[in-house]
Design an enzyme around this catalytic site. Structure first.
Site, PDB file in Angstrom:
ATOM      1  N   ARG A   1       0.927  -1.120  -0.102  1.00  0.00           N
ATOM      2  CA  ARG A   1       0.101  -0.046   0.048  1.00  0.00           C
ATOM      3  C   ARG A   1       0.673   1.134  -0.009  1.00  0.00           C
ATOM      4  NH1 ARG A   1      -1.445   1.982   4.633  1.00  0.00           N
ATOM      5  NH2 ARG A   1      -2.173  -0.082   5.604  1.00  0.00           N
TER       6      ARG A   1
ATOM      7  N   LYS B   1      -7.939   7.531 -19.344  1.00  0.00           N
ATOM      8  CA  LYS B   1      -8.299   8.169 -20.482  1.00  0.00           C
ATOM      9  C   LYS B   1      -6.924   8.033 -21.249  1.00  0.00           C
ATOM     10  CE  LYS B   1     -11.935   8.936 -18.654  1.00  0.00           C
ATOM     11  NZ  LYS B   1     -11.908   9.381 -17.678  1.00  0.00           N
TER      12      LYS B   1
ATOM     13  N   ASP C   1      -6.340  19.914 -14.373  1.00  0.00           N
ATOM     14  CA  ASP C   1      -6.782  18.559 -14.795  1.00  0.00           C
ATOM     15  C   ASP C   1      -6.226  18.443 -16.343  1.00  0.00           C
ATOM     16  OD1 ASP C   1      -8.093  16.275 -15.735  1.00  0.00           O
ATOM     17  OD2 ASP C   1      -9.678  16.543 -14.435  1.00  0.00           O
TER      18      ASP C   1
ATOM     19  N   TYR D   1     -15.502  18.296 -15.723  1.00  0.00           N
ATOM     20  CA  TYR D   1     -16.068  16.774 -15.617  1.00  0.00           C
ATOM     21  C   TYR D   1     -17.109  16.707 -14.693  1.00  0.00           C
ATOM     22  CZ  TYR D   1     -16.231  11.739 -14.590  1.00  0.00           C
ATOM     23  OH  TYR D   1     -16.506  10.414 -14.488  1.00  0.00           O
TER      24      TYR D   1
HETATM   25  N1  PLP Z   1     -11.215  14.216 -15.138  1.00  0.00           N
HETATM   26  C1  PLP Z   1     -11.820  14.245 -16.454  1.00  0.00           C
HETATM   27  C2  PLP Z   1     -11.451  15.333 -17.163  1.00  0.00           C
HETATM   28  C3  PLP Z   1     -12.476  13.207 -16.891  1.00  0.00           C
HETATM   29  O1  PLP Z   1     -12.830  13.280 -17.868  1.00  0.00           O
HETATM   30  C4  PLP Z   1     -12.687  12.245 -16.004  1.00  0.00           C
HETATM   31  C5  PLP Z   1     -13.515  10.890 -16.209  1.00  0.00           C
HETATM   32  O2  PLP Z   1     -14.324  10.925 -17.156  1.00  0.00           O
HETATM   33  C6  PLP Z   1     -12.086  12.383 -14.648  1.00  0.00           C
HETATM   34  C7  PLP Z   1     -11.306  13.338 -14.153  1.00  0.00           C
HETATM   35  C8  PLP Z   1     -12.257  11.135 -13.381  1.00  0.00           C
HETATM   36  O3  PLP Z   1     -11.388  10.106 -13.591  1.00  0.00           O
HETATM   37  P1  PLP Z   1     -11.711   8.531 -13.368  1.00  0.00           P
HETATM   38  O4  PLP Z   1     -13.029   8.220 -14.083  1.00  0.00           O
HETATM   39  O5  PLP Z   1     -10.525   7.840 -13.749  1.00  0.00           O
HETATM   40  O6  PLP Z   1     -12.194   8.425 -11.883  1.00  0.00           O
END
Ligand code: PLP
Length: 399
Positions: free
Chosen positions: A55, A209, A184, A107
């Site tokens: 961990r 992604k 992000d 998001y």
């Molecule tokens: N940030 C963005 C721009 C996203 O598109 C997403 C998910 O679609 C996330 C964060 C969250 O990521 P996760 O689905 O890996 O938890």
């Protein structure tokens, strides 16, 4: 190759070699997956190697983190169990009573965390439409963090990170309050942009992604140059336990090694598709950072490698919600599905899929109308993708 040794190499070389040592016992060129949860010690509290318990740290996770840190021009990276866990960890590091300011067009899951979870821990969020214009007037004595996506999701607005940094620095000089800027970078990946170079304190990714890129791992990562923030996040991750598995870390590391090739191809096709959509009578408006007509194309040229627009496009289609539904149900190569950034092309309707949880009025004030279609362009052949868009647009005729 270590991060320090990698500084003179270009992106593709670093993607392949950083955090990819030859296995010293077998000579294996590709790192083995280290499944052991615990590691032997020679005397109490004297581990034989550098690991104790998986961990806290694991070889596959370490190697992946080094690779991401190098690609983001960061000192440190921390890999987590999902992009959402990364968001949660950063917000949990804030003191109770903190105020955060976020771009409005983020998001849906990030919006959900800020409004439905962070608030229960005494952290309040304000969403603003245009951060560069509205940030200063929304800063308070309690503001501790600014969160942004550039390009934003799903309308692909671009934010000039250095302008956000200027505003935050001015506020800090006046009040003495430190505010961290979190970007992000999921939509561009480190291949197209490195937000830390423009003034961000922390960069985050849904590894799910582009970084993994094959739609078979859910994972997240953050990167920073700040020693204090890194130590705080590392401590919290170990305390909370939001870690990725060795297998996922290994898979994501394998995916990352072709990031530069995938992103170049996806951006090339996306540019062509965006240009095609812009000339279609069935399309109302196209959002794509690579188009010269994009509102912030000047920032794209400054912030993105070679002015690349990335693999994401969104556009408003004629025929309202019905038009969006017919179009997205008619493509043959673009699979109707949530998520993005994989080798295969995907398509979705944000208003009722990824962003369905955001109230209609708020959603529409950020440009997420019922007729908005979001496309994640994969690495199939460009001409085949354009032909698929063309045949699906024909189905919208007369709606
Ligand atoms: N940030 C963005 C721009 C996203 O598109 C997403 C998910 O679609 C996330 C964060 C969250 O990521 P996760 O689905 O890996 O938890």
């Amino acid at each position: 190759m270590t991060i320090e040794q990698s500084s003179n190499y270009s992106f593709g070389t670093r993607a392949i070699h950083v955090g990819a040592p030859i296995d010293p016992t077998t000579g294996a060129v590709i790192e083995p997956i280290s499944l052991s949860t615990t590691f032997g010690q020679s005397e109490p509290s004297k581990p034989l190697g550098i690991y104790e318990y998986s961990r806290s740290a694991n070889p596959n996770r370490d190697n992946f983190e080094q690779a991401v840190a190098s690609l983001e021009s960061a000192k440190y990276a921390i890999a987590l169990s999902s992009g959402s866990a990364t968001t949660a960890l950063i917000i949990q590091s804030l003191p109770v009573g903190s105020h955060i300011i976020s771009g409005g067009d983020v998001y849906g899951g990030t919006h959900r965390y800020f409004t439905k979870v962070a608030n229960t821990h005494g952290v309040k969020a304000t969403f603003v439409g245009n951060l560069v214009e509205d940030l200063e007037s929304n800063l308070t004595n309690d503001t501790r963090l600014v969160w942004l996506e550039t390009p934003s999701n799903p309308t692909l607005q671009i934010t000039d990170i250095s302008k956000i940094k200027e505003i935050v620095d001015k506020h800090e000089a006046k009040t003495g309050n430190k505010i961290i800027i979190v970007v992000d970078n999921t939509f561009l990946s480190p291949y197209i942009s490195n937000p830390l170079k423009f003034g961000a304190d922390v960069v985050v990714h849904s590894v799910t992604k582009y970084i993994n890129g094959h739609s078979d791992v859910v994972m997240g990562v953050l990167a920073t140059n700040n020693d204090v923030l890194h130590d705080k996040f590392r401590f919290l991750q170990n305390a909370i336990g939001s870690i990725p598995s060795p297998f996922d870390s290994w898979l994501a590391h394998r995916g990352l090694k072709t990031l530069h090739l995938r992103l170049r191809q996806a951006s090339y096709s996306a540019q062509k598709i965006a240009e095609y959509l812009s000339s279609s009578p069935y399309v109302i408006h196209v959002n794509y950072p690579g188009l010269k007509g994009h509102k912030n194309h000047d920032v794209v040229l400054k912030q993105h490698r070679d002015g690349l627009g990335g693999g994401m496009i969104s556009f408003r289609i004629k025929g309202g919600a019905k038009g969006a539904s017919v179009f997205t149900s008619s493509t043959k190569l673009f699979t109707l599905a949530e998520s993005l950034g994989g080798i295969e092309s995907l398509i979705e309707v944000p208003a009722i899929m990824t962003h369905g949880g955001i109230p209609k009025e708020e959603r529409e004030s950020n440009g997420v109308y019922d007729d908005l279609v979001r496309v994640s362009v994969g690495i199939e052949d460009t001409d085949d993708l354009i032909a698929d868009v063309e045949q699906a647009l024909q189905k919208v005729k007369g709606l």
